[in-house]
Design an enzyme around this catalytic site. Structure first.
Site, PDB file in Angstrom:
ATOM      1  N   LYS A 234      -3.603  79.558 -42.893  1.00 56.08           N
ATOM      2  CA  LYS A 234      -2.347  78.981 -43.411  1.00 56.08           C
ATOM      3  C   LYS A 234      -2.418  77.468 -43.537  1.00 56.08           C
ATOM      4  CE  LYS A 234       0.703  82.762 -43.181  1.00 56.08           C
ATOM      5  NZ  LYS A 234       1.738  83.507 -42.510  1.00 56.08           N
ATOM      6  N   ARG A 268      -2.494  88.977 -37.421  1.00 55.13           N
ATOM      7  CA  ARG A 268      -2.719  89.395 -38.814  1.00 55.13           C
ATOM      8  C   ARG A 268      -3.716  88.406 -39.413  1.00 55.13           C
ATOM      9  NH1 ARG A 268      -0.785  88.050 -43.841  1.00 55.13           N
ATOM     10  NH2 ARG A 268      -0.478  89.766 -45.317  1.00 55.13           N
TER      11      ARG A 268
HETATM   12  N1  HH2 Z   1       1.976  86.068 -44.054  1.00 58.24           N
HETATM   13  C1  HH2 Z   1       1.712  86.356 -45.344  1.00 58.24           C
HETATM   14  C2  HH2 Z   1       2.064  87.607 -45.885  1.00 58.24           C
HETATM   15  N2  HH2 Z   1       2.645  88.550 -45.117  1.00 58.24           N
HETATM   16  N3  HH2 Z   1       3.449  89.256 -43.022  1.00 58.24           N
HETATM   17  C3  HH2 Z   1       3.716  89.004 -41.735  1.00 58.24           C
HETATM   18  N4  HH2 Z   1       4.267  89.935 -40.964  1.00 58.24           N
HETATM   19  N5  HH2 Z   1       3.413  87.787 -41.168  1.00 58.24           N
HETATM   20  C4  HH2 Z   1       2.849  86.786 -41.892  1.00 58.24           C
HETATM   21  O1  HH2 Z   1       2.614  85.685 -41.326  1.00 58.24           O
HETATM   22  C5  HH2 Z   1       2.554  87.022 -43.267  1.00 58.24           C
HETATM   23  C6  HH2 Z   1       2.885  88.289 -43.808  1.00 58.24           C
HETATM   24  C7  HH2 Z   1       1.045  85.333 -46.201  1.00 58.24           C
HETATM   25  O2  HH2 Z   1      -0.344  85.459 -46.119  1.00 58.24           O
HETATM   26  P1  HH2 Z   1      -1.249  86.243 -47.182  1.00 58.24           P
HETATM   27  O3  HH2 Z   1      -0.943  87.683 -47.208  1.00 58.24           O
HETATM   28  O4  HH2 Z   1      -2.672  85.928 -46.924  1.00 58.24           O
HETATM   29  O5  HH2 Z   1      -0.875  85.550 -48.541  1.00 58.24           O
HETATM   30  P2  HH2 Z   1       0.060  85.952 -49.766  1.00 58.24           P
HETATM   31  O6  HH2 Z   1       1.449  86.168 -49.279  1.00 58.24           O
HETATM   32  O7  HH2 Z   1      -0.063  84.773 -50.687  1.00 58.24           O
HETATM   33  O8  HH2 Z   1      -0.487  87.217 -50.362  1.00 58.24           O
END
Ligand code: HH2
Length: 293
Positions: A234, A268
């Site tokens: 992040k 995660r």
């Molecule tokens: N962060 C992201 C997406 N979903 N869900 C939970 N429970 N907690 C989190 O911190 C979280 C999440 C963002 O990360 P990522 O999936 O890598 O990116 P994107 O939303 O751009 O697909």
């Protein structure tokens, strides 16, 4: 249907998480491996949009030691635009169908009740909702199943959430919100043993808010529900280290370790193998001799 696991006799903290037909013991930290089937995710957008590549990635994460897979078909990065239901399902379903029979729970990262209903019927064991089941119909969509549920805090919505995040006391406000969402789930007849809470690092939070939340994670655990921490790659880690999203492995590992030390039960992450090694060292130092996963 098996009985709910009894909470720990001394602390009252749940010993296990119900996730569909799975009951995940919480005696060691669990790793949720991320599979983003999106063109625009912040760190791996476009890499796994092709279903074949996403399925390969999901299998790789399982081999590396993931305890849960989290498939997402809509990016929630700051500034992201919503995706129509049909498009999100077209991205997620081929991957879900390819991995649903593996011996681990498959979570779907979605905030849409329509998507929740379809993926649960298709074999998902968990719903990871960055808006904590606040959409109209979301509680109804999940109530009748035994799926695990991740309730995440977000201030605002992805398109605008990083514009000017503001809190008086970020830990107290996030805790109060999550307590209220746990109560809403229980009022809808959802067993507490199905719930996970998440402060939502980066979702309507400045770098300072994220670090304050990480320091105060124990205050969330006191709600008596396992805490999930999502810090992997992040931007706060980038701000601190000066590194781009593909070059934040060391920072992500440090963040995962610190989160578990402060009470997170689930991390995660994008990088499962390295996270597994770090958590094995932590467990060894803590004298935890449970059998390896
Ligand atoms: N962060 C992201 C997406 N979903 N869900 C939970 N429970 N907690 C989190 O911190 C979280 C999440 C963002 O990360 P990522 O999936 O890598 O990116 P994107 O939303 O751009 O697909």
């Amino acid at each position: 249907m098996s009985a709910l696991p009894a909470p720990d006799r001394f602390s009252g903290f749940p010993r296990a998480l119900i996730c569909g037909s799975f009951t995940l013991p919480l005696r060691r930290p669990l790793i949720m491996g991320i599979v983003n089937v999106t063109p625009d995710s912040f760190s791996d957008g476009g890499r796994f949009l092709d279903p074949g590549r996403a399925i390969e990635q999901a299998n790789r994460l399982v081999e590396e030691g993931a305890d849960i897979l989290d498939i997402g078909g809509e990016s929630t990065r700051p500034g992201a635009d919503p995706v129509p239901v049909e498009e999100e399902l077209a991205r997620v379903l081929p991957v879900l169908r390819a991995v649903r029979d593996l011996p681990l729970p498959v979570s779907v990262d979605t905030l849409k009740p329509e998507v929740m209903r379809v993926v649960l019927a298709e074999g998902a064991s968990m719903i990871n909702d960055v808006s904590a089941l606040r959409a109209r119909g979301a509680l109804d969509a999940v109530q009748g199943s035994r799926c695990g549920l991740c309730l995440m805090h977000m201030q605002g919505e992805p398109r605008t959430m990083q514009a000017a995040p503001h809190y008086g006391n970020v830990v107290a406000e996030v805790r109060a919100f999550l307590a209220q969402r746990i109560a809403a789930c229980e009022a809808a007849g959802i067993a507490r043993e199905r719930l996970v809470i998440d402060p939502g690092f980066g979702f309507g939070k400045s770098g300072r808010h994220n670090l304050t939340l990480l320091r105060g994670l124990q205050a969330l655990r006191e709600l008596g529900v396992p805490v999930l921490a999502g810090l992997s790659r992040k931007s706060t880690l980038g701000t601190i280290t000066g590194r781009g999203s593909e070059d934040r492995l060391a920072a992500s590992l440090a963040a995962a370790l610190l989160a578990v030390e402060r009470g997170a039960s689930i991390v995660r992450v994008h990088d499962v193998a390295a996270t597994r090694d770090v958590l094995l060292i932590l467990r060894a130092v803590n004298g935890d001799n449970d059998p390896q996963p």
